[in-house]
Write a protein that holds these residues in place. Sequence first.
Motif, PDB file in Angstrom:
ATOM      1  N   GLU A   1      -5.772   8.975  -1.281  1.00 20.66           N
ATOM      2  CA  GLU A   1      -4.693   8.303  -1.640  1.00 20.66           C
ATOM      3  C   GLU A   1      -3.825   7.513  -0.593  1.00 20.66           C
ATOM      4  N   THR A   2      -3.942   7.902   0.623  1.00 18.80           N
ATOM      5  CA  THR A   2      -2.939   7.419   1.591  1.00 18.80           C
ATOM      6  C   THR A   2      -3.504   5.976   1.743  1.00 18.80           C
TER       7      THR A   2
ATOM      8  N   PHE B   1       0.942   6.269   7.866  1.00 18.91           N
ATOM      9  CA  PHE B   1      -0.362   6.399   6.482  1.00 18.91           C
ATOM     10  C   PHE B   1      -1.473   6.767   7.159  1.00 18.91           C
TER      11      PHE B   1
ATOM     12  N   ASP C   1      -5.271   4.004  -0.110  1.00 13.90           N
ATOM     13  CA  ASP C   1      -4.870   2.767  -1.106  1.00 13.90           C
ATOM     14  C   ASP C   1      -3.542   2.549  -1.022  1.00 13.90           C
ATOM     15  N   ARG C   2      -2.570   3.543  -1.013  1.00 10.89           N
ATOM     16  CA  ARG C   2      -1.232   3.202  -0.809  1.00 10.89           C
ATOM     17  C   ARG C   2      -1.067   2.217   0.463  1.00 10.89           C
TER      18      ARG C   2
ATOM     19  N   ASP D   1      -1.688  -1.278  -0.298  1.00  8.50           N
ATOM     20  CA  ASP D   1      -0.590  -2.031  -0.880  1.00  8.50           C
ATOM     21  C   ASP D   1       0.695  -2.321  -0.116  1.00  8.50           C
TER      22      ASP D   1
END
Length: 877
Positions: free
Chosen positions: A363-364, A397, A366-367, A370
């Motif tokens: 999850e991290t 992150f 991909d975030r 962005d």
Amino acid sequence: MTGSEIRNLFLKYFEEKGHTIVKSSSLIPKNDPTLLFTNAGMVQFKDVFLGLDKRDYNRATSSQKCVRAGGKHNDLENVGYTSRHHTFFEMLGNFSFGDYFKKEAIQFGWELITDVYKLPREKLWVTVFEEDDEAEKLWQETEGLLPGRVVRMGEKDNFWAMGDTGPCGPCSEILIDQGEEFGCGEPECAVGCDCDRYLELWNLVFMQFERDGSGALNPLPNPSIDTGMGLERITAVLQGVKSNYETDLLRGIISRVEEISGKTYGEDGSADVSMRVIADHGRAVTFLISDGVFPSNEGRGYVLRRILRRAVRHAKMLGIEEPCLYRIAARVKDIMSDAYPELEERIGFVEEVVRNEEERFFETIDRGLDLLNTEIEKMGDRKTIPGDVVFKHYDTFGFPVDLTQDIARERGLGIDFAGFEAEMEKQREKSRKAWKGAGEGSLQPLYRDFVSGGMLVNFTGYDRTKDTGRITAIIKDGALVDSAGEGESVDIITDRTPFYGESGGQVGDRGTLEAEGGIADVTDTRKPLPTLIVHNAVVKKGTLWVGDTADLRVNEKSRYGAETHHTTTHILHAVLREVLGTHVGQAGSLVAPGRLRFDFTHHSSIDDRDIRKMEEIINERIRWDDTVVTEPDVPYDEAIKRGAMAFFEEKYGDKVRVVSIGDYSRELCGGTHLESAGEAGLFKIVSETASSAGVRRIEALAGEAAWNYLRGKEEKLTEAARVLRVPESDLLPRLTKLIEENEGFKKELEGFKSRMLTEKTGDLLQNVKELNGVSVLSVEIPDADPGQLRQVWDGVRGRLKSGVAVLGSRDGGKAYILVGVTDDLKKKYHSGNIAKELAPLIGGKGGGRPDMAQAGGSSPENLPKALDKVFELVEAG
């Protein structure tokens, strides 16, 4: 030979030479704040080399699990790109503690390499420290070593030290010439070149000194030997492969990566790097978690998280878009559990921790992509991503810097590495301080001198709370003194004591120390070294002198409370494993006279049903009243074979103390205990919370403390029943009814307030002022909450038709403002902007939509000023 056979042959050879085979210690160094991880075979013997610990052998051999991924010894960034670097590896070693020295160490090394492993003599070379004439001569006299094969090297290459401080000494290395195909091709390539042609196999350290904090070298009590040979490296040579990753120790893990990724090792250089990274990091992650390290944002856990996330990033580079490292852990267990059977027991928990961390990072990452794209867009024409941005994505992150570099390269951008490194150095310093913060105190060198000089304390407190001892040292303000007078706080050491020194989670005893000329209160007892017990004391009367004979009396009530909580801690641990699973292991504890705290490895919170179940089982076990059996001086291996539990953070000798309760609890433990479980009387869990990632914490009470806790609850129930004038049996129904009635009254009151506010809406419009042709209403609504202000605005808006309204209220130490603008005016008078202007006046912030916005603050006394300010804002247009 397989890697396992090579390991066993090494250990067997030295066992036949009179060495005791010693089990690998944990990757978490015990009592050594200078190290993040165990990084060499000698770490578990450090105190032996320093003369602070005694063993019943003076020759040892081991295969030690090691990690080098932090601090001075850090190979993390090289892993995957070379054939030899690893984060996790095994170190084969033989050790002499004041027994044999250089001559025998050289003889053993040469014989094992040439006669047992049968490496060709004509390919072997040796290096020695440039000032070590003795070692050079011994090698030159060694039969079979070709003339001219001994090379002198400088301190950088041939003077070994475990860290900035600690044992050290000159060393000698055995190397093998692997041939030109392994070389760099440079004409000056020779022994000492960084290429793989002249490969270092075995380092023989002649341990002669201890380096202190000032850098000075002090002779050790007895010259000793510490050798180290990487199992992976010698296995690659003996199996005739070019890389450690092609040995059976690692190739099986790479095969698992091939199965998961669908790619074949050897077909693509970039993919090969990623497969090597995953194989190596998979081993490191599996062993670190098995030994009690959990992912976190500091210390060891931070390094583990970096290793794990680096592996995940390389998995994504292979096209793997789901967690996979937890599946690698099972293959590590298959290959390594023969040598490390603890993996078999802990693998389920390891897999769960790894999978949870992987899912979080998927999850991290991909975030992070962005967010990085957003940062790049903000850069405009600039061609370099700032170092603080790179670090933020790396640190906050978990975004690997090399991935940031790849993305930058694809877009024709660079990275401010200097700025990134500056931020990284700050993080490294933070990490170093996190582990040096618990470092040895200023008195530790003094204590070490005591032990080196033969000062030992005989602990007699297992079977008594009173004893007589002679005062052997008094310490005040860090210095030795001859005496201590009334009112002085000092540390007192006696030759024998019944006082338990804080260790193993159990707090130190308190009590009194009385000699002919003075009396002291012992406020705490510590155990700074394995054979030294120190009483923290305050002299209450007279004077105490070194040499005095003193009566030592432990506070029996305090000791009994600690014993009660220590014994029930053992029962709790056993029941946790029964109810939750055998992955549960102790991760920390506190045993005090009035309570216990137990930290244990588990992945999620425990529901009330399991808490109640455990309490029932524990209290049932207490009623069974099993005898608490203690067995001193049990051989460590025998105790483990009999099922005794050992803990990650503890350091054990070859002989251990085993504490058993019935047939359900058997632990290695040096603490004091009740004679039977029934003496505990009662057990009550008072809380269950998270301690850290993957670690839960139970706080509980036993014996008198539990009784007092429950009696206090009973007294509160009795008082509540008295206040409500009902029997205790009717207390819950009565409370339920009162709550229901209260909710009804609240609804009625809210309804009443709503009707009152609606009725007042017409009255409020009398306060409207006309400014520049705009209707403006700014009033305070007493005792209204933000929801009720919105309700008033809904009523006002319909009647106002066109205009601006500001409604305020005060509630205790808070102020609230609502700004409303009708649709025809919201382009000219933006509610959110008005709220932002008014908010600072009430000590807060505000904002919102063009037609409605809110503000809140902590200065209700300034609300009138804010309400007046709106007229200025509207008038200004």
